[in-house]
Design a protein around this motif. Structure first.
Motif, PDB file in Angstrom:
ATOM      1  N   SER A  26       0.854  -1.188   0.000  1.00  0.00           N
ATOM      2  CA  SER A  26       0.000   0.000   0.000  1.00  0.00           C
ATOM      3  C   SER A  26       0.890   1.239   0.000  1.00  0.00           C
ATOM      4  CB  SER A  26      -0.932  -0.006   1.201  1.00  0.00           C
ATOM      5  OG  SER A  26      -0.214  -0.252   2.378  1.00  0.00           O
TER       6      SER A  26
ATOM      7  N   PHE B  64       0.444   4.312  -0.627  1.00  0.00           N
ATOM      8  CA  PHE B  64      -0.069   5.609  -0.230  1.00  0.00           C
ATOM      9  C   PHE B  64       0.005   5.836   1.274  1.00  0.00           C
ATOM     10  CE2 PHE B  64      -1.915   5.067  -4.410  1.00  0.00           C
ATOM     11  CZ  PHE B  64      -1.641   6.302  -4.970  1.00  0.00           C
TER      12      PHE B  64
ATOM     13  N   LEU C 203      -7.030   7.546  -2.110  1.00  0.00           N
ATOM     14  CA  LEU C 203      -6.251   7.147  -3.281  1.00  0.00           C
ATOM     15  C   LEU C 203      -5.736   5.718  -3.139  1.00  0.00           C
ATOM     16  CD1 LEU C 203      -4.218  10.391  -4.030  1.00  0.00           C
ATOM     17  CD2 LEU C 203      -6.115   9.437  -5.337  1.00  0.00           C
ATOM     18  N   GLY C 204      -5.375   5.324  -1.930  1.00  0.00           N
ATOM     19  CA  GLY C 204      -4.923   3.958  -1.702  1.00  0.00           C
ATOM     20  C   GLY C 204      -6.009   2.934  -1.955  1.00  0.00           C
TER      21      GLY C 204
ATOM     22  N   TYR D  11      -6.569   2.748  -5.670  1.00  0.00           N
ATOM     23  CA  TYR D  11      -5.459   2.015  -6.284  1.00  0.00           C
ATOM     24  C   TYR D  11      -5.600   0.503  -6.062  1.00  0.00           C
ATOM     25  CZ  TYR D  11      -0.663   0.403  -7.031  1.00  0.00           C
ATOM     26  OH  TYR D  11       0.441  -0.281  -7.448  1.00  0.00           O
ATOM     27  N   SER D  12      -5.947   0.109  -4.853  1.00  0.00           N
ATOM     28  CA  SER D  12      -6.082  -1.330  -4.592  1.00  0.00           C
ATOM     29  C   SER D  12      -7.286  -1.917  -5.326  1.00  0.00           C
ATOM     30  CB  SER D  12      -6.183  -1.603  -3.097  1.00  0.00           C
ATOM     31  OG  SER D  12      -7.370  -1.074  -2.576  1.00  0.00           O
TER      32      SER D  12
ATOM     33  N   TYR E  55      -8.377  -0.829  -8.199  1.00  0.00           N
ATOM     34  CA  TYR E  55      -7.941  -0.911  -9.586  1.00  0.00           C
ATOM     35  C   TYR E  55      -7.094  -2.159  -9.805  1.00  0.00           C
ATOM     36  CZ  TYR E  55      -5.221  -0.098 -13.770  1.00  0.00           C
ATOM     37  OH  TYR E  55      -4.612  -0.257 -14.994  1.00  0.00           O
ATOM     38  N   LYS E  56      -6.137  -2.386  -8.884  1.00  0.00           N
ATOM     39  CA  LYS E  56      -5.283  -3.561  -9.024  1.00  0.00           C
ATOM     40  C   LYS E  56      -6.080  -4.847  -8.943  1.00  0.00           C
ATOM     41  CE  LYS E  56      -1.693  -4.060  -6.563  1.00  0.00           C
ATOM     42  NZ  LYS E  56      -0.643  -4.039  -5.525  1.00  0.00           N
TER      43      LYS E  56
ATOM     44  N   ALA F 253      -7.140  -3.989 -13.368  1.00  0.00           N
ATOM     45  CA  ALA F 253      -5.814  -4.129 -13.966  1.00  0.00           C
ATOM     46  C   ALA F 253      -5.772  -5.392 -14.823  1.00  0.00           C
ATOM     47  CB  ALA F 253      -4.745  -4.196 -12.889  1.00  0.00           C
TER      48      ALA F 253
END
Length: 96
Positions: A25, A27, A75-76, A79-80, A82-83, A87
């Motif tokens: 992580s 962020f 944002l974290g 991002y997670s 998205y992954k 992704a």
């Protein structure tokens, strides 16, 4: 008896744990650094706050630091997500 040179030291263990968590992580360290930067800036501005009350200045500093941390956490999470969901994955990983 086994030798102690094969065992990781306490410092190595903590450092690798921090780096591993930062990679999982990224962020979190950014949020921590941003919070520290906001606090440092607020303390630097403390001498030139003018006629603003100390309590108001500290509240503004706290809100800025909390806002930075909440933004980094948001944002974290994005991002997670998205992954995990969006992704592109390697086709070879799905067969495992």
């Amino acid at each position: 008896m086994s030798s102690n040179k094969d065992l990781p030291t306490y410092d190595d263990e903590n450092e690798s744990k921090f780096l591993r968590k930062a990679k999982e992580s990224p962020f979190v360290p950014i949020g921590m650094a941003g919070c520290a930067a906001v606090v440092a800036f607020g303390l630097w501005r403390l001498k030139s706050r003018g006629d603003t009350k100390m309590s108001v200045h500290l509240i503004h500093m706290r809100v800025g630091a909390q806002g930075f941390i909440v933004g980094a956490m948001t944002l974290g999470v994005i991002y997670s997500m998205y992954k995990q969901y969006l992704a592109p994955t390697d086709p070879g990983e799905d067969s495992k």
